[in-house]
Scaffold this motif. Structure first.
Motif, mmCIF file in Angstrom:
data_model
loop_
_atom_site.group_PDB
_atom_site.id
_atom_site.type_symbol
_atom_site.label_atom_id
_atom_site.label_comp_id
_atom_site.label_asym_id
_atom_site.label_seq_id
_atom_site.Cartn_x
_atom_site.Cartn_y
_atom_site.Cartn_z
ATOM 1 N N ASP A 92 69.094 185.886 127.717
ATOM 2 C CA ASP A 92 69.583 184.739 126.952
ATOM 3 C C ASP A 92 68.443 183.918 126.372
ATOM 4 O O ASP A 92 68.576 183.299 125.317
ATOM 5 C CB ASP A 92 70.423 183.817 127.845
ATOM 6 N N CYS A 239 64.583 181.106 122.064
ATOM 7 C CA CYS A 239 65.866 181.818 122.114
ATOM 8 C C CYS A 239 66.353 182.067 120.696
ATOM 9 O O CYS A 239 65.761 181.592 119.729
ATOM 10 C CB CYS A 239 66.900 180.996 122.886
ATOM 11 N N LEU A 243 72.054 179.943 120.984
ATOM 12 C CA LEU A 243 72.040 179.291 122.295
ATOM 13 C C LEU A 243 71.944 177.777 122.145
ATOM 14 O O LEU A 243 72.569 177.024 122.900
ATOM 15 C CB LEU A 243 70.866 179.806 123.131
#
Length: 350
Positions: A92, A239, A243
């Motif tokens: 993630d 990221c 996100l």
């Protein structure tokens, strides 16, 4: 006992819990609400290096847990591998070099940094002692082999940048991935490489053993200023933009934990740091680890916020060592590679 006495006793009994909550509240409040995604997979390349110390501190001191997160940390050989995990969907978020946000934009893929770990590069290039006398400058490394954390990582880019200053091309030297920590020391000791581009504590340990000579050093802010003109963003959390936009509370919780770790490291005693990290990170010598930490402490971000000159310095560094970046330098939008919003909200008293 009267009702008034009972009420007083009840208030006094509750006081410790209330005060404890008051102390913890500032950090809980920083999370800006319950994380939308409490289980997070984080990729990193070479977690044992001081380059990623804030990540280890956030993990071991329970700062991720305090922010409402259950973080699974997957440690790869180098930063390029952790980036692959992010783009492949198995992670993630990444704790990795900020430069990857620029490199990926050049390739047409967006990733964004949001919590800074290092404001100085924290890397050094060191030559094996028996070949060091042959290297008077970067032009002299032609034909030599270097141990980097992983091909494509910032350790690799540092060698490429240095080589370019000596008029060399990427094909004029070679690199092999040796990871971080003990494997770096072994690569020098068994002479499988002529030099290394690495982070501490490995470099300091090799120096203390008399195995290497450092020829380029960014482990101090003075070294970063001399080489880059100022702050050079190193490790950070980055990221894919989704996100940050789709799960902002999760991103905020991650930033909060890292900023807490950054702040803790500003005043922690070297012995406290050594006692907090896993024993294997010390590479068998706690005293040298403590010395290495003390030497690089100033390059750790004090607040998770990107310095104003940081992105520009990083772009110039990449342009100098990577022809592909140089060809599109005027098209790079640095504003799309970073946001300070999450780190600012995570700061104390914000």
């Amino acid at each position: 006992m009267t009702k008034l006495q009972m009420r007083r006793r009840s208030v006094l009994a509750a006081a410790p819990a209330f005060l404890a909550g008051a102390v913890a509240a500032p950090y809980v409040a920083r999370a800006q609400g319950k994380p939308e995604k409490s289980k997070v997979v984080l990729a990193v390349g070479g977690k044992s290096a001081l380059y990623y110390l804030s990540l280890t501190i956030a993990e071991k001191k329970g700062f991720f847990k305090d922010a409402g997160l259950d973080v699974e940390i997957n440690d790869f050989q180098g930063g390029a591998k952790s980036l692959e995990a992010l783009m492949g969907g198995s992670a993630d978020v990444v704790a990795g070099a900020y430069e990857h946000t620029i490199r990926m934009q050049q390739r047409g893929q967006a990733i964004k940094g949001f919590a800074l770990i290092g404001r100085g590069m924290q890397l050094a290039i060191a030559m094996r002692k028996d070949v060091a006398d042959k290297v008077k400058g970067p032009a002299d490394i032609k034909g030599m082999k270097f141990g980097v954390s992983a091909p494509g990582s910032q350790t690799h880019m540092l060698v490429a940048n240095w080589a370019a200053k000596g008029g060399l091309k990427a094909t004029d030297f070679s690199v092999i991935g040796v990871g971080a920590g003990a494997s770096v020391v072994a690569a020098i000791e068994n002479k499988s490489v002529d030099g290394v581009s690495q982070a501490d504590p490995a470099i300091t340990i090799l120096q203390e053993k008399g195995e290497v000579k450092v020829v380029l050093d960014t482990r101090t802010m003075k070294g970063n200023k001399e080489l880059f003109g100022g702050a050079m963003p190193a490790a950070c959390l980055y990221c894919q933009p989704g996100l940050l936009t789709k799960t902002p509370n999760t991103a905020q919780a991650l930033a909060t934990a890292i900023v807490r770790a950054d702040e803790w490291l500003q005043t922690a005693k070297p012995s406290e740091v050594a006692d907090t990290v896993p024993s294997q990170y010390l590479l068998g010598d706690k005293a040298i680890y403590e010395k290495a930490f003390a030497n690089v402490r100033e390059t750790i971000s004090p607040d998770g916020i990107m310095p104003p000159e940081g992105p520009g310095n990083c772009l110039k560094f990449l342009v100098d060592g990577d022809p592909k970046i140089a060809a599109v330098k005027d098209k790079i939008k640095l504003a799309d590679t970073w946001t300070n919003d999450f780190a600012k909200r995570a700061k104390k008293h914000a």
